[in-house]
Write a protein that holds these residues in place. Sequence first.
Motif, PDB file in Angstrom:
ATOM      1  N   LYS A 379     -19.173 -36.259 -41.967  1.00  0.00           N
ATOM      2  CA  LYS A 379     -19.824 -37.541 -42.253  1.00  0.00           C
ATOM      3  C   LYS A 379     -20.969 -37.380 -43.243  1.00  0.00           C
ATOM      4  CE  LYS A 379     -20.822 -38.024 -37.858  1.00  0.00           C
ATOM      5  NZ  LYS A 379     -20.237 -36.805 -37.268  1.00  0.00           N
ATOM      6  N   SER A 380     -21.841 -36.421 -42.970  1.00  0.00           N
ATOM      7  CA  SER A 380     -22.969 -36.224 -43.877  1.00  0.00           C
ATOM      8  C   SER A 380     -22.472 -35.785 -45.241  1.00  0.00           C
ATOM      9  CB  SER A 380     -23.917 -35.168 -43.333  1.00  0.00           C
ATOM     10  OG  SER A 380     -24.367 -35.544 -42.062  1.00  0.00           O
ATOM     11  N   THR A 381     -21.460 -34.940 -45.231  1.00  0.00           N
ATOM     12  CA  THR A 381     -20.913 -34.464 -46.485  1.00  0.00           C
ATOM     13  C   THR A 381     -20.419 -35.645 -47.314  1.00  0.00           C
ATOM     14  OG1 THR A 381     -20.202 -32.489 -45.305  1.00  0.00           O
ATOM     15  CG2 THR A 381     -19.253 -32.848 -47.480  1.00  0.00           C
ATOM     16  N   PRO A 420     -31.884 -39.725 -44.825  1.00  0.00           N
ATOM     17  CA  PRO A 420     -31.151 -38.492 -44.499  1.00  0.00           C
ATOM     18  C   PRO A 420     -31.128 -38.229 -43.003  1.00  0.00           C
ATOM     19  CG  PRO A 420     -33.301 -37.982 -45.440  1.00  0.00           C
ATOM     20  CD  PRO A 420     -33.167 -39.460 -45.453  1.00  0.00           C
ATOM     21  N   GLN A 421     -30.206 -37.375 -42.604  1.00  0.00           N
ATOM     22  CA  GLN A 421     -30.079 -37.097 -41.171  1.00  0.00           C
ATOM     23  C   GLN A 421     -31.297 -36.364 -40.642  1.00  0.00           C
ATOM     24  OE1 GLN A 421     -26.477 -34.993 -40.193  1.00  0.00           O
ATOM     25  NE2 GLN A 421     -26.494 -35.724 -38.102  1.00  0.00           N
ATOM     26  N   ARG A 422     -31.799 -35.446 -41.460  1.00  0.00           N
ATOM     27  CA  ARG A 422     -33.018 -34.757 -41.059  1.00  0.00           C
ATOM     28  C   ARG A 422     -34.192 -35.531 -41.613  1.00  0.00           C
ATOM     29  NH1 ARG A 422     -33.424 -28.224 -41.748  1.00  0.00           N
ATOM     30  NH2 ARG A 422     -31.476 -27.720 -40.765  1.00  0.00           N
ATOM     31  N   PHE A 500     -27.306 -44.769 -44.429  1.00  0.00           N
ATOM     32  CA  PHE A 500     -28.043 -44.318 -43.249  1.00  0.00           C
ATOM     33  C   PHE A 500     -27.243 -43.206 -42.590  1.00  0.00           C
ATOM     34  CE2 PHE A 500     -29.241 -48.693 -43.943  1.00  0.00           C
ATOM     35  CZ  PHE A 500     -30.597 -48.724 -43.689  1.00  0.00           C
ATOM     36  N   ASP A 501     -27.803 -42.004 -42.581  1.00  0.00           N
ATOM     37  CA  ASP A 501     -27.064 -40.901 -41.968  1.00  0.00           C
ATOM     38  C   ASP A 501     -27.582 -40.660 -40.556  1.00  0.00           C
ATOM     39  OD1 ASP A 501     -25.571 -38.746 -41.319  1.00  0.00           O
ATOM     40  OD2 ASP A 501     -26.165 -37.503 -43.026  1.00  0.00           O
ATOM     41  N   ASP A 502     -26.893 -41.174 -39.597  1.00  0.00           N
ATOM     42  CA  ASP A 502     -27.226 -40.961 -38.196  1.00  0.00           C
ATOM     43  C   ASP A 502     -28.719 -41.179 -37.965  1.00  0.00           C
ATOM     44  OD1 ASP A 502     -26.717 -40.431 -35.610  1.00  0.00           O
ATOM     45  OD2 ASP A 502     -26.599 -38.261 -35.803  1.00  0.00           O
TER      46      ASP A 502
HETATM   47 MG   LIG Z   1     -24.344 -35.062 -40.259  1.00  0.00          MG
END
Ligand SMILES: [Mg+2]
Lengths: 582, 623
Positions: A379-381, A420-422, A500-502
């Motif tokens: 997903k992030s990719t 980002p997710q982070r 929106f990543d998680d």
């Molecule tokens: Mg991810």
Amino acid sequence: MLRGMMMRLLAAHKPAVLAIVVLQFVQTTANLFLPTLNASVIDDGIVKGNTDLILRLGGWMAAIAAVQVAAALAAGYFSANVAMKLGRQLRQELFAKVQSLSSQEVGTFGVTSLVTRATNDVQQIQALAVLVFTMLVAAPAMGIGGIVLALNQDVVLSGIVVAIVPVLVLIMYVIVRRLVPLYRQGQVLIDRISRVLREQIIGANVIRAFVRQAHEARRFAVVNRELTRNNLQSALMVAGMLPLIMIVVNLSSVAVVWFGGHRIQAGDMQLGSLTAFIAYILQILIAIMMAMYVLMTAPRAAVCAERIQAVLDTSPAIADPPISRAGLPPGRRTPGGTVEFRDVTFAYPGAEAPVLEGISFTASPGTTTAIIGSTGSGKSTLLNLLPRFLDATSGDILIGGHNVRSLPLHFLRDSLSLVPQRAYLFSGTVAGNLRIAAPHASDADLLRALRAAQAEDFVRELPHGLHSAVSQGGTNFSGGQRQRLCIARALLRDAPVYLFDDSLSALDYATDARLRQALAPLTRRSTVIIVAERIATILDAGLILVLDQGRLVAQGTHTELMRTSTVYQEIAASQLALGGRL
Amino acid sequence: MTAPTATTTAVSSGGAGAWATGRRLLRLLRPFTWRMIAAVAATCAFVALNVSAPKLLGDATDVVVEGVFGGTFNEQKLGALLLVVAVMYLGASAFSWVQGAVTATAVQRVSYRLRAAVEDKLARLPSAHFDEQRRGDVLSRATNDVDNISQALNQLLNQLILSVLMLLGSLSMMLWLSPILAVIALVTVPFSTVVTVLVARKSQAHFSEQWSTTGELNAHLEEYITGHEVLKAFGRQGLATETFTNSNDRLFRTSARAQYVSGAVQPLLVFVSNLNYIAVAVVGALQVIAGAMTIGGVQAFIQFSRLFSQPIGQIGGMVTLIQSCIASAERVFALLDAAEIPADASALPADGAGQHATADTRTSGAVAAGGRVVFDAVTFGYGGGSPVVRDVSFTAEPGQTVAIVGHTGAGKTTMVNLLMRFYELDSGRITIDGTDITERSRDELRSMIGMVLQDAWVFTGSIRENIEYGRPGASEAEVLAAAEATLVDHFVRSLPDGYATVLGNDGDTLSQGQRQLITIARAHLAGRSILVLDEATSSVDTRTEVQIRQAMQRLRHGRTSFVIAHRLSTVRDADLILVMDHGRIVEQGNHHQLLSAKGHYSRLYDAQFAGGEESLRAAESGL
Ligand SMILES: [Mg+2]
Ligand SMILES: Nc1ncnc2c1ncn2[C@@H]1O[C@H](COP(=O)(O)OP(=O)(O)OP(=O)(O)O)[C@@H](O)[C@H]1O
Ligand SMILES: Nc1ncnc2c1ncn2[C@@H]1O[C@H](COP(=O)(O)OP(=O)(O)OP(=O)(O)O)[C@@H](O)[C@H]1O
Ligand SMILES: [Mg+2]
């Protein structure tokens, strides 16, 4: 490498370098001139008893001394200036380059290594530049002068002088050749020292929680010992260089007396030449020692230049398209936010199996597209392909009808707003962090974005509100607060596409719901792509993409998927199982 | 993002501070006293040989001269003399090498100790310190500053001894030749001193600034490179570049000044000695005309006064080197002097010198049952600020699962931080099995607790090492079992290098959820008597979570567990649920009690199930 780099950098400072050469020349000449004048004080002044002349010559000497100090100071000024400018430029070039690199490329060097290169390595080159500027004229002048004078006195005896030069060169060559790999290793070890320490700082709580300080201390000690051993080896080699050279030069003066004595005996040489010869040899020795200081610094600087050049030579895999902007829409960003993936496949460089395979979908403006799938399903990719943090291995990605690869990067990225997710925050203030997305936003804008991100309350409660301090990485905020600040940052930008990543994972459900409600009007006309784990979050998404091991196994609305997709059903079932109800 | 929260700019604390730092630096050399004495002795021998060899060479020349004038060329005598000279030169070089080698060894050991001290210090800094100081600056102290100290010390120790000896040597030669002339030559000393002091006064500040700016630049770089994707995503490289350029310019200006000012010492001293030289030449010449002196006398004097001024110039140049060294040392010492975690109260033998070693072995110990954890009126605020945990009291019985729920920022993670003693309470107390946690050593306390932190962290090393971190020396089978239970095995198996896959760059090559699974496996393997799970599965998808749920339950079994989760499903089975709001526990009880209380908890619960429940239920029933 070092020479090439120096030449390139110095080209911009030609006048200053010329000034240094001239000033050093004046300085050296003046220094040599004083004894000559002193000689005339004795020869012309004392012998002829001419008090006037003595005073006049004394005046001249004082004037020359003044010229000498002025020239030396000026040369010092220019040298310092130019040397430090070289350093500044190298650092600037490095920083610019690093910013154009992708994560993978940064990863091949490592964060700490890049930092070391821009500080420690550049320092070594600066230091060498200062030394070179100081010795630039004096050392060759004295050395060559000494040799010429020696030749002038007695050609045959000069053979000895000529003979020691290759010996000295050989010694230096042998030592320098062994020094280079040592220094190369040494700089790498400095990188590693930094890396271990950096990890100890970032992971401090984990290390403490698992009581592994001793382990970490051992890990560090290994690198520290290695670095010490390495530094010691190179220091010993450098320490050995001077005595070796002294021996060669001193023994040659012994040889001069021996052979000179015989030549004088045979009547081939004047007595006075012998004494002069020894003096010249001393002069040559001093010149060599000056050159040696440069040579001791040179190998390390050369290694550093090599390391810096390696970064500068990296051509970023992801760069602006070479074509003209002819086909571009006007303005700073794409007009439409339609995102289209056409049979996109992606594999991380070096990995055999693709992480994403044959992904095709269309996300239209005004709709929300959700991506759901297991951990590691890509997903992030997938999201990272849009701002071109990564480039698809095959297939096309279009934004507003334009292939992402055909758009200038800033243009492309201006069209996107990413959470980002982070959640990463920079040290500084809350406002400073938010303005990363929109530098000219007013405080009112910031508060509006914070309100939508459900972050207004806690920011207002902070002692300095918007101007409260943020520590590096945002560690003085709770996980959920950090995430919401990142969301506010993204919302500040009125972009055609939001990613929106998680980004809601650390939020409680009530906040999550309120946030999505507040989001709707802001992103009404935009394309929203959202990665989520919770079905509740994506229930009303216009399109849900179900990813499984890099493949798009189903797409549709929630109701459709509940009917057709087993994977989606499994996901839903898992959430029911976890909740007992949902 | 311009203002670093706490740039610990060690502005030079003036002369007194510099002296103290210098003395402290010298103290570091104390273990090497004998080596230093050997180095001095070797230098003495070197100087003696180096000074007397030319004298013998002169004698050899005389033999040649005798041959020319006296007619008999004593080749044997010449040969013998030259042989002695050659041997002396060899000896001089040997001593010089010994001196260099001994000094280099001492200096490298000092650098080793400095770096080790920095590393050791990191382990004893309170967590709050890391909130304030930027990483890159700390790293710069350990690398750039220590490197500077080491290079400067090496050069200093090598040259200072030599220069001082040369100075003493030529002074005594002059005294021996002509005391009066020597006194005249000494006139340069006060002048040189004044010049050096004047310059040094200017340069100290520049050096301090040079090294603190280097630290700042290091910090910018480290931070921007770490977060480069964020900057890129927003096309804000320009912003970072601006901040960077500012620091870079400042570093340029301050290092150019430091370099220039310190580089000025030598020419100025040469000028002083040249003036002296001219004065002597002129006065001497006038004296000769007046018949008070011979030409030879004047020339000899000039030669020695030059010989004398050379080391003075060198020593002057070294003063600025010392300053640069001290500027760096001040930064390193400032870090070493930073306030530490208060010492552990307990005087358990496990602590003190052998602390690390024993702590590690204890880690692998078997799991004791239970752990009764009591929070008693606990209040805490970060950095002494307004409390984020207020008057919290509750009891977790051995083996119970305690869930902490509440809005984000309510203070849940903070409670864990307090239990782990990452931060110290402002008031109240926490006890485990009746013992106040401050009565145990921190390591002992932490060895009882296994935890998964909210921020999944993996370090450079193989996946196996990362899992094993919770229990060093675990067997292959144990690691595998933990990995299987937590589904780490599932994705590791598809990696070409499996468990040997090396993670680097903050674990960049794994997905966030995979990193989290690894940290769960780590806690799973560690198996301590108390378990803390802070949002352990927040990035893990629900299908995976269902699969590791059993493992998690098994893990919690028999252990006192603290679970923080937003997913109320995780919370429902807890024996005790603490509902937090703005740092207070507003409700506590089990699921059913809290639901029927119709308070905070039931509202949270409703919020979670308000949305998708109906449609999902409908779909479910339609299957
Ligand atoms: Mg991810
Ligand atoms: N290191 C710190 N320094 C200063 N303040 C902090 C620090 N860590 C947390 N805080 C503040 O303390 C409060 C409680 O934070 P905490 O991390 O305990 O929240 P939380 O309940 O765990 O939230 P979340 O659900 O988002 O993880 C927050 O307002 C936060 O801003
Ligand atoms: N830099 C990288 N190099 C090699 N493989 C990578 C890299 N980054 C991620 N991967 C792998 O690619 C796969 C997909 O990762 P990705 O981060 O896209 O997952 P995700 O779906 O976002 O998972 P999560 O829900 O855990 O965030 C994972 O198996 C991961 O291990
Ligand atoms: Mg938390």
